[in-house]
Design an enzyme around this catalytic site. Structure first.
Site, short mmCIF file in Angstrom:
data_model
loop_
_atom_site.label_atom_id
_atom_site.label_comp_id
_atom_site.label_asym_id
_atom_site.label_seq_id
_atom_site.Cartn_x
_atom_site.Cartn_y
_atom_site.Cartn_z
N HIS A 95 -9.63 3.78 5.03
CA HIS A 95 -8.61 2.86 4.51
C HIS A 95 -8.25 3.26 3.07
CE1 HIS A 95 -6.65 -0.78 3.11
NE2 HIS A 95 -6.47 -1.10 4.39
N GLU A 144 -0.13 3.82 6.97
CA GLU A 144 -0.21 2.70 6.02
C GLU A 144 -0.03 3.18 4.59
OE1 GLU A 144 -2.71 -1.17 6.51
OE2 GLU A 144 -3.99 0.32 5.57
N GLY A 204 -3.57 -7.33 7.48
CA GLY A 204 -4.70 -7.70 6.64
C GLY A 204 -4.58 -9.17 6.29
#
Ligand code: PGA
Length: 221
Positions: A95, A144, A204
């Site tokens: 991430h 992302e 999220g």
């Protein structure tokens, strides 16, 4: 089949987790049970409790937000694949917050992918742009870009559909499933989930509230 992946990040205590899952399971999920795979990625301590709670809902799975690059042994505090084996089916790896704040390098990320695969855990690899490596062995790639990630409420500047599709090309995604992440919320989820080129979303902030997360699931229709 669309994948809807909740990334809770470093949020929630045990009481809040109990409330979240009880409330989430009280919604009418049945109509979506053959259309979606829901993957909830809580902080590590809540994995066993949530696994128990979702046991009778085969379309809901539990994932971790990370796992150790190490195999096990003298690494105090690390959560290794062997400890997670059998408890989770998926792990978010790489991430952008970990690349940025924990200084995860491409070398570390590669080791984490290996650890996941050795332990029967499917890696959900997050990449920011074409500079981040995409691996053939990985089933899920989350496109992302860091500047599309919200400050915590899920209402940041999300990428438009065209830009997500452009990213698919620039990242070189062919066989892997493409997941979009970055300010996915109950208002924009339809845009991504109705596209045949996108296999799912990773909210999220919007996943922290069970009602908002359920609304994202209902956007598959
Ligand atoms: P966000 O987070 O939906 O709050 O932007 C997504 C993520 O960083 O995984």
């Amino acid at each position: 089949m669309k994948y809807i992946i909740a990334n809770w990040k470093a949020n929630k205590n045990y009481e809040e987790v109990k409330q979240w899952i009880d409330s989430f399971l009280s919604y009418n999920l049945e109509p979506y049970s053959h259309k979606v795979k829901v993957i909830i990625c809580p902080p590590f301590p809540f994995i066993p409790y949530l696994s128990e709670k979702i046991k009778s809902s085969p379309f809901i799975k539990i994932g971790s937000q990370d796992l150790s690059q190490f195999d096990g042994g003298t690494y105090t505090g690390e959560v290794v694949g062997k400890s997670l084996f059998g408890l989770i089916s998926y792990a978010i790896i790489g991430h952008s917050e970990r690349r940025q704040f924990i200084y995860e390098t491409e070398e570390i990320i590669q080791k984490k992918i290996d650890q996941a695969l050795q332990n029967n855990i499917s890696p959900i690899l997050c990449v920011r742009d074409a500079n981040d490596k995409v691996y053939d062995l990985v089933d899920f790639i989350v496109a992302e870009p860091p500047n599309s990630i919200s400050t915590g409420d899920g209402f940041g500047v999300s990428l438009g559909l065209e830009d997500v599709l452009k990213m698919k090309d620039t990242l070189g995604i062919t066989t892997q499933k493409l997941i979009y992440g970055g300010s996915v919320n109950e208002k924009n989820a339809t845009t991504y989930l109705r596209s045949d080129a996108i296999d799912g979303v990773l909210p999220g902030g919007a996943s922290l509230d069970p009602k908002r997360f359920y609304s994202i699931i209902t956007a598959v229709d």
